[in-house]
Design a protein around this motif. Structure first.
Motif, PDB file in Angstrom:
ATOM      1  N   THR A  60      24.978  78.563  76.241  1.00 13.20           N
ATOM      2  CA  THR A  60      26.054  79.357  75.660  1.00 13.20           C
ATOM      3  C   THR A  60      26.987  79.843  76.756  1.00 13.20           C
ATOM      4  O   THR A  60      26.582  80.016  77.911  1.00 13.20           O
ATOM      5  CB  THR A  60      25.499  80.578  74.902  1.00 13.20           C
ATOM      6  OG1 THR A  60      24.709  81.362  75.810  1.00 13.20           O
ATOM      7  CG2 THR A  60      24.647  80.157  73.718  1.00 13.20           C
ATOM      8  N   VAL A  61      28.243  80.050  76.361  1.00 18.71           N
ATOM      9  CA  VAL A  61      29.237  80.613  77.265  1.00 18.71           C
ATOM     10  C   VAL A  61      29.915  81.766  76.544  1.00 18.71           C
ATOM     11  O   VAL A  61      30.456  81.596  75.452  1.00 18.71           O
ATOM     12  CB  VAL A  61      30.287  79.563  77.682  1.00 18.71           C
ATOM     13  CG1 VAL A  61      31.384  80.216  78.525  1.00 18.71           C
ATOM     14  CG2 VAL A  61      29.631  78.425  78.457  1.00 18.71           C
ATOM     15  N   THR A  62      29.864  82.946  77.131  1.00 23.68           N
ATOM     16  CA  THR A  62      30.452  84.127  76.512  1.00 23.68           C
ATOM     17  C   THR A  62      31.798  84.449  77.151  1.00 23.68           C
ATOM     18  O   THR A  62      32.149  83.905  78.202  1.00 23.68           O
ATOM     19  CB  THR A  62      29.521  85.341  76.673  1.00 23.68           C
ATOM     20  OG1 THR A  62      29.456  85.694  78.063  1.00 23.68           O
ATOM     21  CG2 THR A  62      28.126  85.021  76.159  1.00 23.68           C
ATOM     22  N   ILE A  66      33.514  83.955  81.092  1.00 26.64           N
ATOM     23  CA  ILE A  66      34.874  83.534  81.425  1.00 26.64           C
ATOM     24  C   ILE A  66      35.528  84.564  82.348  1.00 26.64           C
ATOM     25  O   ILE A  66      36.155  84.217  83.362  1.00 26.64           O
ATOM     26  CB  ILE A  66      35.733  83.365  80.150  1.00 26.64           C
ATOM     27  CG1 ILE A  66      35.139  82.281  79.235  1.00 26.64           C
ATOM     28  CG2 ILE A  66      37.178  83.032  80.514  1.00 26.64           C
ATOM     29  CD1 ILE A  66      35.203  80.896  79.785  1.00 26.64           C
ATOM     30  N   GLN A  67      35.368  85.848  82.028  1.00 25.60           N
ATOM     31  CA  GLN A  67      35.985  86.903  82.831  1.00 25.60           C
ATOM     32  C   GLN A  67      35.403  86.944  84.242  1.00 25.60           C
ATOM     33  O   GLN A  67      36.129  87.175  85.217  1.00 25.60           O
ATOM     34  CB  GLN A  67      35.796  88.257  82.146  1.00 25.60           C
ATOM     35  CG  GLN A  67      36.649  88.441  80.905  1.00 25.60           C
ATOM     36  CD  GLN A  67      38.138  88.222  81.179  1.00 25.60           C
ATOM     37  OE1 GLN A  67      38.697  88.772  82.126  1.00 25.60           O
ATOM     38  NE2 GLN A  67      38.773  87.390  80.369  1.00 25.60           N
ATOM     39  N   ILE A  68      34.109  86.704  84.361  1.00 24.73           N
ATOM     40  CA  ILE A  68      33.490  86.685  85.688  1.00 24.73           C
ATOM     41  C   ILE A  68      34.072  85.559  86.526  1.00 24.73           C
ATOM     42  O   ILE A  68      34.366  85.735  87.722  1.00 24.73           O
ATOM     43  CB  ILE A  68      31.963  86.542  85.565  1.00 24.73           C
ATOM     44  CG1 ILE A  68      31.360  87.830  84.997  1.00 24.73           C
ATOM     45  CG2 ILE A  68      31.335  86.216  86.916  1.00 24.73           C
ATOM     46  CD1 ILE A  68      29.892  87.720  84.657  1.00 24.73           C
ATOM     47  N   GLU A 193      45.255  77.345  79.270  1.00 26.89           N
ATOM     48  CA  GLU A 193      44.746  76.039  79.704  1.00 26.89           C
ATOM     49  C   GLU A 193      43.583  76.216  80.675  1.00 26.89           C
ATOM     50  O   GLU A 193      42.564  75.523  80.587  1.00 26.89           O
ATOM     51  CB  GLU A 193      45.861  75.241  80.380  1.00 26.89           C
ATOM     52  CG  GLU A 193      46.913  74.681  79.441  1.00 26.89           C
ATOM     53  CD  GLU A 193      47.953  73.862  80.195  1.00 26.89           C
ATOM     54  OE1 GLU A 193      47.719  73.561  81.392  1.00 26.89           O
ATOM     55  OE2 GLU A 193      48.981  73.524  79.602  1.00 26.89           O
ATOM     56  N   TYR A 194      43.765  77.143  81.593  1.00 20.68           N
ATOM     57  CA  TYR A 194      42.732  77.379  82.610  1.00 20.68           C
ATOM     58  C   TYR A 194      41.437  77.868  81.975  1.00 20.68           C
ATOM     59  O   TYR A 194      40.340  77.395  82.311  1.00 20.68           O
ATOM     60  CB  TYR A 194      43.239  78.391  83.626  1.00 20.68           C
ATOM     61  CG  TYR A 194      42.226  78.807  84.649  1.00 20.68           C
ATOM     62  CD1 TYR A 194      41.635  77.879  85.504  1.00 20.68           C
ATOM     63  CD2 TYR A 194      41.836  80.152  84.766  1.00 20.68           C
ATOM     64  CE1 TYR A 194      40.696  78.260  86.448  1.00 20.68           C
ATOM     65  CE2 TYR A 194      40.895  80.541  85.715  1.00 20.68           C
ATOM     66  CZ  TYR A 194      40.332  79.599  86.547  1.00 20.68           C
ATOM     67  OH  TYR A 194      39.400  79.983  87.481  1.00 20.68           O
ATOM     68  N   ARG A 199      35.846  77.098  80.194  1.00 17.68           N
ATOM     69  CA  ARG A 199      34.823  77.089  79.149  1.00 17.68           C
ATOM     70  C   ARG A 199      34.062  75.762  79.173  1.00 17.68           C
ATOM     71  O   ARG A 199      32.827  75.733  79.057  1.00 17.68           O
ATOM     72  CB  ARG A 199      35.467  77.332  77.786  1.00 17.68           C
ATOM     73  CG  ARG A 199      34.474  77.559  76.657  1.00 17.68           C
ATOM     74  CD  ARG A 199      35.158  78.057  75.402  1.00 17.68           C
ATOM     75  NE  ARG A 199      35.465  79.498  75.467  1.00 17.68           N
ATOM     76  CZ  ARG A 199      36.656  79.983  75.737  1.00 17.68           C
ATOM     77  NH1 ARG A 199      37.670  79.183  75.972  1.00 17.68           N
ATOM     78  NH2 ARG A 199      36.859  81.292  75.781  1.00 17.68           N
ATOM     79  N   GLY A 200      34.788  74.657  79.347  1.00 20.42           N
ATOM     80  CA  GLY A 200      34.144  73.354  79.406  1.00 20.42           C
ATOM     81  C   GLY A 200      33.246  73.216  80.625  1.00 20.42           C
ATOM     82  O   GLY A 200      32.118  72.693  80.541  1.00 20.42           O
TER      83      GLY A 200
END
Length: 316
Positions: A60-62, A66-68, A193-194, A199-200
């Protein structure tokens, strides 16, 4: 955190262990390790090692992940500009030397050289930071603080005297996170986009970690199911040295003595037990490979070695 540090410290070694064994033994012309001058069947009787039930963590990705990652990029692009014409202010980045004493004696963790902190973030104690506000490069501050229970239960209520010398004061110039920054710092044009690309990348990494975790658990089950009667002394000695070298490298990275690192991060873990556990994994892996007819070619070995070298920042 402690176990993750341990795993990271010996990840490189384990990667090569399972293909070539501990130490720096070479390969023979068939691609196997010349280090293994013993018959693994003298030491291992395999139990069940197929169809083992293990937990596979759901990748999982939260949004926090992303913020980190975004904060890591901002930190990477942050400039630190040394200043000498004014005293330190909250928000400045300081390099300090400090010595702390209780009843005239230095206490564990109370002294350090070239310690870096952002003033006002209360990485130490609020009173500690407050006593450094206004201090210029080269100045020394001497003050007393009382430890709170929230900071340290063992020291709670005790008064310590600190002597702190300011080595450098730097302003922190962190860029603003926006489309313009992303376009300049990455191959993407917008934050949207970034973040989609992030996320990917993070989900791919999470999938790899989940697979590695499941594989580690499966190997441990195979070891638990096997009957292991001793080990070659040469294998033990090489694995012991590899383990010590890995811990030593991490101790140096943290600026710590070996014994201090083992006590603080490894909870006094017994090196002999760690080594035997590693030796058993190698032996069982060898036994399975031999029974299943699994071999490693020179090309595969070199490709893996190159990939590991790249991952850990080595030229070759």
């Amino acid at each position: 955190m402690k176990k993750r540090i341990y795993l990271a410290a010996i990840a490189l070694g384990i990667g090569m262990l399972l293909s070539a064994g501990c130490g720096d033994g070479g390969k023979d012309t068939n691609g196997s390790s010349a280090f293994f001058d013993y018959d693994v069947n003298d030491y291992v009787t395999l139990g069940d090692y197929k169809g083992l039930a293990v937990q596979y963590p759901v990748p999982t990705v939260t949004e926090d992940d992303i913020q980190i990652a975004i904060e890591d990029l901002l930190d990477e692009k942050t400039d630190y500009i040394e200043v000498t014409d004014r005293g330190a202010e909250n928000g400045d980045y300081l390099n300090i030397d400090f010595t702390g004493t209780i009843d005239g004696k230095e206490f564990d963790g109370g002294s350090a050289e070239d310690y870096e902190l952002t003033l006002g973030n209360e990485e130490m104690l609020a009173e500690f930071d407050q006593n450094l506000v206004g201090k210029k490069v080269g100045e020394t501050a001497t003050f007393k603080v009382v430890f709170s229970e929230d900071y340290d239960e063992e020291l709670a209520g005790q008064e310590a005297e600190f002597q702190v010398t300011v080595n450098t004061v730097s302003e922190i110039n962190q860029p603003e996170y926006n489309d313009a920054f992303v376009a300049e710092a990455t191959e993407y044009k917008t934050t949207a986009e970034y973040e989609e690309a992030l996320r990917g990348e993070l989900i791919t990494s999470a999938q790899a970690e989940a697979a590695e975790s499941a594989g580690t658990d499966a190997l441990q089950l195979a070891v638990d199911n096997a009957t292991i009667n001793g080990y070659p002394e040469s294998l033990y000695e090489a694995c012991y040295q590899d383990t010590v070298d890995s811990y030593q490298a991490y101790a140096e990275m943290f600026g710590m003595e070996f014994e201090e690192f083992m006590s603080e991060f490894m909870e006094g873990e017994d090196l002999e037990e760690v080594t035997i556990s590693l030796v058993n994994e190698v032996l069982v892996s060898q036994a399975i490979a031999e029974k299943e007819g699994l071999t490693i070619t020179d090309k595969e070995y070199d490709q893996e070695a190159e990939a590991l070298a790249t991952e850990y920042g080595y030229a070759s």
